[in-house]
Design a protein around this motif. Structure first.
Motif, short mmCIF file in Angstrom:
data_model
loop_
_atom_site.label_atom_id
_atom_site.label_comp_id
_atom_site.label_asym_id
_atom_site.label_seq_id
_atom_site.Cartn_x
_atom_site.Cartn_y
_atom_site.Cartn_z
N PHE A 1 0.84 -1.19 0.00
CA PHE A 1 0.00 0.00 0.00
C PHE A 1 0.88 1.24 0.00
CE2 PHE A 1 -2.46 -3.26 2.24
CZ PHE A 1 -3.66 -3.21 1.54
N GLU A 2 0.48 2.24 -0.75
CA GLU A 2 1.12 3.55 -0.66
C GLU A 2 0.57 4.24 0.59
OE1 GLU A 2 3.51 4.61 -2.65
OE2 GLU A 2 3.40 2.78 -3.83
N LYS A 3 1.27 5.26 1.08
CA LYS A 3 0.86 5.85 2.35
C LYS A 3 -0.53 6.48 2.28
CE LYS A 3 3.54 10.07 1.66
NZ LYS A 3 4.59 10.90 2.22
N HIS A 4 -0.95 6.99 1.12
CA HIS A 4 -2.28 7.58 1.03
C HIS A 4 -3.37 6.50 1.00
CE1 HIS A 4 -1.30 6.81 -3.22
NE2 HIS A 4 -2.60 6.69 -3.38
N GLU A 5 -3.03 5.25 0.72
CA GLU A 5 -4.00 4.15 0.70
C GLU A 5 -4.13 3.45 2.05
OE1 GLU A 5 -3.63 2.05 -3.59
OE2 GLU A 5 -1.85 1.89 -2.33
N PHE A 6 -3.18 3.70 2.94
CA PHE A 6 -3.08 2.91 4.16
C PHE A 6 -4.26 3.08 5.11
CE2 PHE A 6 -1.16 1.45 8.16
CZ PHE A 6 -0.69 0.23 7.73
N VAL A 7 -4.88 4.25 5.10
CA VAL A 7 -6.01 4.50 6.00
C VAL A 7 -7.16 3.53 5.71
CG1 VAL A 7 -7.77 6.18 6.66
CG2 VAL A 7 -5.41 6.90 6.34
N ALA B 1 -6.81 0.66 3.95
CA ALA B 1 -6.19 -0.56 3.43
C ALA B 1 -7.00 -1.79 3.82
CB ALA B 1 -4.77 -0.69 3.98
N ALA B 2 -7.15 -2.70 2.85
CA ALA B 2 -7.86 -3.96 3.10
C ALA B 2 -7.16 -5.06 2.32
CB ALA B 2 -9.32 -3.85 2.68
N LEU B 3 -7.15 -6.22 2.89
CA LEU B 3 -6.54 -7.39 2.25
C LEU B 3 -7.53 -8.53 2.34
CD1 LEU B 3 -3.96 -8.52 0.92
CD2 LEU B 3 -3.17 -9.13 3.19
N HIS B 4 -7.85 -9.12 1.22
CA HIS B 4 -8.82 -10.22 1.17
C HIS B 4 -8.21 -11.49 1.72
CE1 HIS B 4 -11.92 -12.91 -0.21
NE2 HIS B 4 -11.03 -13.59 -0.91
N PRO C 1 -2.57 -10.95 10.73
CA PRO C 1 -1.75 -10.31 9.70
C PRO C 1 -0.39 -9.89 10.23
CG PRO C 1 -3.38 -8.77 10.53
CD PRO C 1 -3.64 -10.09 11.19
N THR C 2 0.57 -9.86 9.34
CA THR C 2 1.89 -9.33 9.64
C THR C 2 2.05 -8.05 8.82
OG1 THR C 2 2.79 -11.54 9.96
CG2 THR C 2 4.37 -9.78 9.53
N ILE C 3 2.33 -6.95 9.47
CA ILE C 3 2.45 -5.66 8.79
C ILE C 3 3.90 -5.22 8.86
CG2 ILE C 3 1.73 -3.26 8.81
CD1 ILE C 3 -0.88 -4.20 10.13
N THR C 4 4.45 -4.90 7.70
CA THR C 4 5.81 -4.40 7.62
C THR C 4 5.78 -2.99 7.05
OG1 THR C 4 6.59 -6.66 7.19
CG2 THR C 4 8.11 -4.85 6.69
N LEU C 5 6.36 -2.06 7.77
CA LEU C 5 6.44 -0.68 7.30
C LEU C 5 7.86 -0.43 6.82
CD1 LEU C 5 4.54 1.07 10.23
CD2 LEU C 5 3.62 0.39 8.01
N PHE C 6 7.97 0.21 5.66
CA PHE C 6 9.29 0.57 5.17
C PHE C 6 9.21 1.92 4.48
CE2 PHE C 6 7.24 -2.22 2.14
CZ PHE C 6 7.36 -1.56 0.93
N GLY C 7 10.34 2.59 4.39
CA GLY C 7 10.38 3.93 3.81
C GLY C 7 10.42 4.96 4.92
#
Length: 191
Positions: free
Chosen positions: A159-165, A167-170, A179-185
């Motif tokens: 997800f790009e940062k503007h999509e994160f709010v 964000a959904a994953l099927h 879920p495992t969430i990894t943030l980078f950047g």
């Protein structure tokens, strides 16, 4: 009319032999739909207290998942020695209960799922006189997975940062997942 989603089945052996049942080159064909596709059996736990009418449900516990394969092995016209060699490879692919094989289900809708399985009992001895004439043997293979649920490759999305709010994953499975969430950047402004 929506296209039919046909299930395809296969086995990756304990010896890494690959059998995609129904493929022209595969010497093993399914005689019937595999049993155990709907998941593992389970026990229910209840408790009862003094003067209670009925019982109170406490929990459900899943057992290992048995899978039964009714297969036809061989091809018409195989010679006796060639049939026996191919059949020995098939038997080695099933493992010996300590070594596991992987039973695979492929669907256009649900993708690729598998269960690591152990052979539960020796398959019945075949009549070695018949392969020279007919080339086909029928047998039932009893497998069971230590796990109650099917395994699916990890699902992921970036997800790009503007999509994160939003964000959904099927989740293509039928069980809850963690879920495992990894943030980078670059990050900043965490509240």
């Amino acid at each position: 009319m929506a296209p039919r989603d046909l299930l395809r089945f296969g086995l990756i052996g304990a010896n890494n032999e690959k059998y995609m049942f129904g493929a022209p080159e595969c010497p093993v064909r399914l005689h019937k739909t595999p049993q155990g596709l709907q998941g593992a059996p389970f026990d229910l736990s209840y408790s009862q207290t003094t003067r209670q009418d009925g019982e109170t449900f406490k929990a459900r516990r899943f057992k290992r998942n048995p899978i039964a394969l009714d297969v036809l092995f061989g091809k018409p016209g195989l010679s006796g020695p060639h049939h026996r060699r191919e059949h020995a490879r098939w038997r080695n692919a099933l493992g010996d209960a300590e070594n596991q094989c992987r039973f695979v289900v492929v669907s256009g809708e649900s993708g690729y799922r598998w269960k690591h399985c152990r052979l539960q009992s020796a398959t019945q001895a075949v009549n070695w006189q018949r392969p020279g004439m007919l080339g086909v043997e029928a047998e039932t293979v009893a497998l069971a997975s230590d796990d109650a649920f099917w395994t699916h490759p990890p699902a992921g999305r970036i997800f790009e940062k503007h999509e994160f709010v939003d964000a959904a994953l099927h989740n293509p499975g039928d069980r809850h997942v963690w879920p495992t969430i990894t943030l980078f950047g670059q990050t900043g402004g965490w509240a």
